[in-house]
Scaffold this motif. Structure first.
Motif, PDB file in Angstrom:
ATOM      1  N   TYR A 175       0.848  -1.199   0.000  1.00  0.00           N
ATOM      2  CA  TYR A 175       0.000   0.000   0.000  1.00  0.00           C
ATOM      3  C   TYR A 175       0.881   1.245   0.000  1.00  0.00           C
ATOM      4  O   TYR A 175       1.913   1.296   0.676  1.00  0.00           O
ATOM      5  CB  TYR A 175      -0.908  -0.017   1.238  1.00  0.00           C
ATOM      6  CG  TYR A 175      -2.030   1.004   1.166  1.00  0.00           C
ATOM      7  CD1 TYR A 175      -3.142   0.774   0.365  1.00  0.00           C
ATOM      8  CD2 TYR A 175      -1.969   2.191   1.886  1.00  0.00           C
ATOM      9  CE1 TYR A 175      -4.175   1.708   0.278  1.00  0.00           C
ATOM     10  CE2 TYR A 175      -2.992   3.129   1.807  1.00  0.00           C
ATOM     11  CZ  TYR A 175      -4.093   2.887   1.001  1.00  0.00           C
ATOM     12  OH  TYR A 175      -5.102   3.814   0.922  1.00  0.00           O
ATOM     13  N   ASN A 176       0.460   2.244  -0.703  1.00  0.00           N
ATOM     14  CA  ASN A 176       1.174   3.523  -0.782  1.00  0.00           C
ATOM     15  C   ASN A 176       2.570   3.397  -1.374  1.00  0.00           C
ATOM     16  O   ASN A 176       3.415   4.271  -1.173  1.00  0.00           O
ATOM     17  CB  ASN A 176       1.264   4.194   0.608  1.00  0.00           C
ATOM     18  CG  ASN A 176       0.047   5.073   0.871  1.00  0.00           C
ATOM     19  OD1 ASN A 176      -0.657   5.456  -0.057  1.00  0.00           O
ATOM     20  ND2 ASN A 176      -0.206   5.391   2.132  1.00  0.00           N
ATOM     21  N   SER A 180       6.298  -0.626  -5.918  1.00  0.00           N
ATOM     22  CA  SER A 180       6.001  -2.069  -5.813  1.00  0.00           C
ATOM     23  C   SER A 180       4.982  -2.481  -6.885  1.00  0.00           C
ATOM     24  O   SER A 180       4.987  -3.623  -7.354  1.00  0.00           O
ATOM     25  CB  SER A 180       5.507  -2.429  -4.407  1.00  0.00           C
ATOM     26  OG  SER A 180       4.197  -1.929  -4.181  1.00  0.00           O
ATOM     27  N   VAL A 181       4.115  -1.564  -7.282  1.00  0.00           N
ATOM     28  CA  VAL A 181       3.138  -1.840  -8.343  1.00  0.00           C
ATOM     29  C   VAL A 181       3.868  -1.899  -9.694  1.00  0.00           C
ATOM     30  O   VAL A 181       3.680  -2.836 -10.481  1.00  0.00           O
ATOM     31  CB  VAL A 181       2.050  -0.728  -8.368  1.00  0.00           C
ATOM     32  CG1 VAL A 181       1.123  -0.906  -9.562  1.00  0.00           C
ATOM     33  CG2 VAL A 181       1.271  -0.710  -7.053  1.00  0.00           C
ATOM     34  N   ALA A 204      -4.144   7.004   5.200  1.00  0.00           N
ATOM     35  CA  ALA A 204      -4.751   7.529   3.972  1.00  0.00           C
ATOM     36  C   ALA A 204      -3.814   7.284   2.792  1.00  0.00           C
ATOM     37  O   ALA A 204      -2.607   7.143   2.971  1.00  0.00           O
ATOM     38  CB  ALA A 204      -5.003   9.025   4.136  1.00  0.00           C
ATOM     39  N   PRO A 205      -4.368   7.235   1.570  1.00  0.00           N
ATOM     40  CA  PRO A 205      -3.493   7.114   0.402  1.00  0.00           C
ATOM     41  C   PRO A 205      -2.598   8.344   0.265  1.00  0.00           C
ATOM     42  O   PRO A 205      -3.071   9.476   0.381  1.00  0.00           O
ATOM     43  CB  PRO A 205      -4.481   7.009  -0.769  1.00  0.00           C
ATOM     44  CG  PRO A 205      -5.805   7.416  -0.252  1.00  0.00           C
ATOM     45  CD  PRO A 205      -5.797   7.237   1.225  1.00  0.00           C
ATOM     46  N   LEU A 214      -4.336   5.724  -4.884  1.00  0.00           N
ATOM     47  CA  LEU A 214      -5.393   4.947  -5.546  1.00  0.00           C
ATOM     48  C   LEU A 214      -5.600   5.405  -6.985  1.00  0.00           C
ATOM     49  O   LEU A 214      -5.775   4.581  -7.894  1.00  0.00           O
ATOM     50  CB  LEU A 214      -6.709   5.060  -4.758  1.00  0.00           C
ATOM     51  CG  LEU A 214      -6.659   4.538  -3.319  1.00  0.00           C
ATOM     52  CD1 LEU A 214      -7.939   4.896  -2.573  1.00  0.00           C
ATOM     53  CD2 LEU A 214      -6.438   3.025  -3.289  1.00  0.00           C
ATOM     54  N   GLN A 215      -5.548   6.722  -7.181  1.00  0.00           N
ATOM     55  CA  GLN A 215      -5.718   7.255  -8.545  1.00  0.00           C
ATOM     56  C   GLN A 215      -4.545   6.845  -9.430  1.00  0.00           C
ATOM     57  O   GLN A 215      -4.702   6.487 -10.587  1.00  0.00           O
ATOM     58  CB  GLN A 215      -5.830   8.786  -8.499  1.00  0.00           C
ATOM     59  CG  GLN A 215      -7.099   9.261  -7.803  1.00  0.00           C
ATOM     60  CD  GLN A 215      -7.029  10.719  -7.383  1.00  0.00           C
ATOM     61  OE1 GLN A 215      -5.945  11.272  -7.209  1.00  0.00           O
ATOM     62  NE2 GLN A 215      -8.180  11.339  -7.192  1.00  0.00           N
ATOM     63  N   LYS A 216      -3.358   6.862  -8.843  1.00  0.00           N
ATOM     64  CA  LYS A 216      -2.142   6.482  -9.587  1.00  0.00           C
ATOM     65  C   LYS A 216      -2.194   4.979  -9.931  1.00  0.00           C
ATOM     66  O   LYS A 216      -1.832   4.573 -11.041  1.00  0.00           O
ATOM     67  CB  LYS A 216      -0.926   6.814  -8.700  1.00  0.00           C
ATOM     68  CG  LYS A 216       0.382   6.660  -9.354  1.00  0.00           C
ATOM     69  CD  LYS A 216       0.790   7.911 -10.131  1.00  0.00           C
ATOM     70  CE  LYS A 216       2.041   7.615 -10.925  1.00  0.00           C
ATOM     71  NZ  LYS A 216       2.071   8.217 -12.230  1.00  0.00           N
ATOM     72  N   LEU A 217      -2.668   4.208  -8.974  1.00  0.00           N
ATOM     73  CA  LEU A 217      -2.793   2.758  -9.198  1.00  0.00           C
ATOM     74  C   LEU A 217      -3.788   2.493 -10.331  1.00  0.00           C
ATOM     75  O   LEU A 217      -3.533   1.651 -11.207  1.00  0.00           O
ATOM     76  CB  LEU A 217      -3.254   2.089  -7.889  1.00  0.00           C
ATOM     77  CG  LEU A 217      -3.524   0.589  -7.905  1.00  0.00           C
ATOM     78  CD1 LEU A 217      -2.295  -0.193  -8.341  1.00  0.00           C
ATOM     79  CD2 LEU A 217      -3.958   0.112  -6.512  1.00  0.00           C
TER      80      LEU A 217
END
Ligand SMILES: Cc1ncc(COP(=O)(O)O)c(C=O)c1O
Length: 438
Positions: A175-176, A180-181, A204-205, A214-217
């Motif tokens: 997360y965040n 890693s994504v 929070a993101p 979240l938007q970037k993901l």
């Protein structure tokens, strides 16, 4: 616990593996002195089989957000029961609830109902694989649970019975951590069907340039032909009636909701974009996706409970109640810890609407024995608080009861920090659910 109840608890384990139907309700998740068998619940309270009354913060694994056995919801459900609970063709109720949910959630064009959260997250995974033609699923490493099905359980330490071929298809990101994504997309190019995560847990993101995590993901998923699945099982209805996706301004391809949607009745749903969801339909020429299909998928008690629950959430602004109560709860508990000089070892952290208990030892490490001790001492003062879930039935009276109990419990906690937790803890500490051996 009286002898009779102890014997019944033992018998439960002879008849039911793990002595119940949810691992997080298990004996290994509670202090030794916790009530073993429950008999009834009303509002913010529950009673065990011996008639002992507890103020409840477990709230049916967070599924009850108005209050146990709420009269308004129960009356609507009973009326529905008298009209039948399962029909031979789809019901008006299904249409009504689908309209309400599609109207409520901007990211959702179509919905499909089920009885468990695990079923809808698994449906989302199958749909994502079918839609993208890819096989890997990326799960967020910091979020502990998405489903009891093989695609997820295979990625945990408790993976017995699941072939490696299945487990190896589930990979993890953090997360965040956008890197890693990107690393996963680089390692499995054109092979990842979906990223699944809770939109938010305790933090929070973060912002990455002008976009939050979240938007970037979502942007990276779009770029790489993967779907973004937001699992709103816990955040849904608690952070916001439209889910945490509304707060953080992100439109997932698919969303999954359950728990707080039906005040403890069995209801969950998957929702998402039409062109994806429609693959589960019977009016297209593509290969058919067996999305969700169950005898009890549209059984009417859960559906009617969801309709009434949503009505009350909107009418009474229940979400605001949770945030407001949570702020007073957090401030009150943390003030007691500070006043006792143990605020580095005990804190209520995270978001006001859905906070977490943080128990640490003198070395600053998370300590399950101390967490168990806190829970034990709260139980001694008739507050059942394995985790923290609020309901509309938690009012200022319940807050006072909680803070009185915490004053005593944290006194013992302080003594345990000084003299050793083993002197105060009855039985053993709670254990992680996902472990290889008992
Ligand atoms: C984030 C999340 N997803 C999915 C599930 C599974 O839901 P259910 O227990 O209704 O099958 C849970 C249950 O705890 C959950 O917390």
């Amino acid at each position: 616990m009286k002898k009779n109840a102890k014997e019944k608890q033992k018998r439960l384990h002879e008849l039911i593996p793990a002595g119940g139907h949810t691992y997080s309700k298990g004996d290994d998740q509670f202090p030794e002195i916790a009530p073993g068998l429950m008999a009834k619940a009303k509002g913010a309270y529950c009673w065990d089989a011996d008639g002992n009354k507890f103020l409840d913060y477990g709230m049916g694994l967070r599924s009850v957000a108005i209050g146990h056995a709420n009269d308004e919801i129960n009356e609507a459900v009973c009326k529905q029961i008298s009209l039948g609970t399962n029909y031979t063709r789809p019901s008006v109720l299904e249409l009504n609830l689908a309209e309400i949910l599609v109207d409520l959630l901007p990211s959702v064009d179509m919905v499909k109902f089920a009885k468990n959260g695990s079923d809808v997250t698994s449906a989302a995974i199958r749909l994502a694989r079918a839609y993208t033609g890819k096989k890997y699923i990326a799960v967020c490493a910091e979020h502990p649970f998405y489903s009891f099905n093989d695609w997820f359980i295979g990625s945990t330490a408790c993976n017995s019975g699941i072939p490696d071929e299945v487990s190896s298809l589930t990979v993890k990101f953090n997360y965040n951590n956008i890197q890693s994504v990107e690393d996963l997309f680089a390692k499995y190019p054109n092979q990842i069907a979906a990223f699944i995560l809770k939109p938010v847990k305790n933090v929070a993101p973060e912002m990455f340039g002008d976009k939050n995590f979240l938007q970037k993901l979502k942007e990276l998923c779009d770029k790489n032909g993967a779907l973004l699945i937001l699992d709103e099982m816990i955040s849904g209805f608690r952070f916001d009636l439209k889910g945490a996706q509304n707060i953080y301004n992100v439109e997932p391809h698919l969303s999954t909701f359950g728990k707080a949607t039906a005040n403890g009745f069995s209801f969950a749903f998957i929702g998402g974009k039409r062109e994806i969801m429609e693959l589960g339909g019977i009016h297209h020429n593509k290969p058919r996706v067996f999305l969700l299909s169950g005898t009890h998928g549209a059984e009417s008690t859960g559906l009617m409970a969801a309709i009434k629950n949503i009505e009350i959430f909107k009418r009474d602004n229940v979400v605001k109640h949770h945030w407001d109560y949570g702020k007073k709860f957090k401030d009150g508990m943390n003030a007691i810890a500070k006043q006792k000089g143990i605020d580095k070892q005990f804190a209520i952290t995270g978001f006001d609407c859905s906070p977490t208990i943080e128990a640490r030892n003198l070395k600053g490490e998370i300590d399950l024995a101390l967490l168990t001790l806190f829970s034990q001492e709260m139980i001694r003062n008739n507050v059942l608080i394995p985790w923290i879930a609020f309901s509309q039935s938690h009012s200022d009276l319940e807050l006072d009861i909680t803070l009185d109990a915490a004053e005593k419990a944290l006194g013992i906690y302080k003594n345990a920090l000084e003299d050793g937790v083993e002197k105060f803890l009855v039985g053993t500490a709670v254990k992680p659910v996902f472990r290889k051996f008992n």
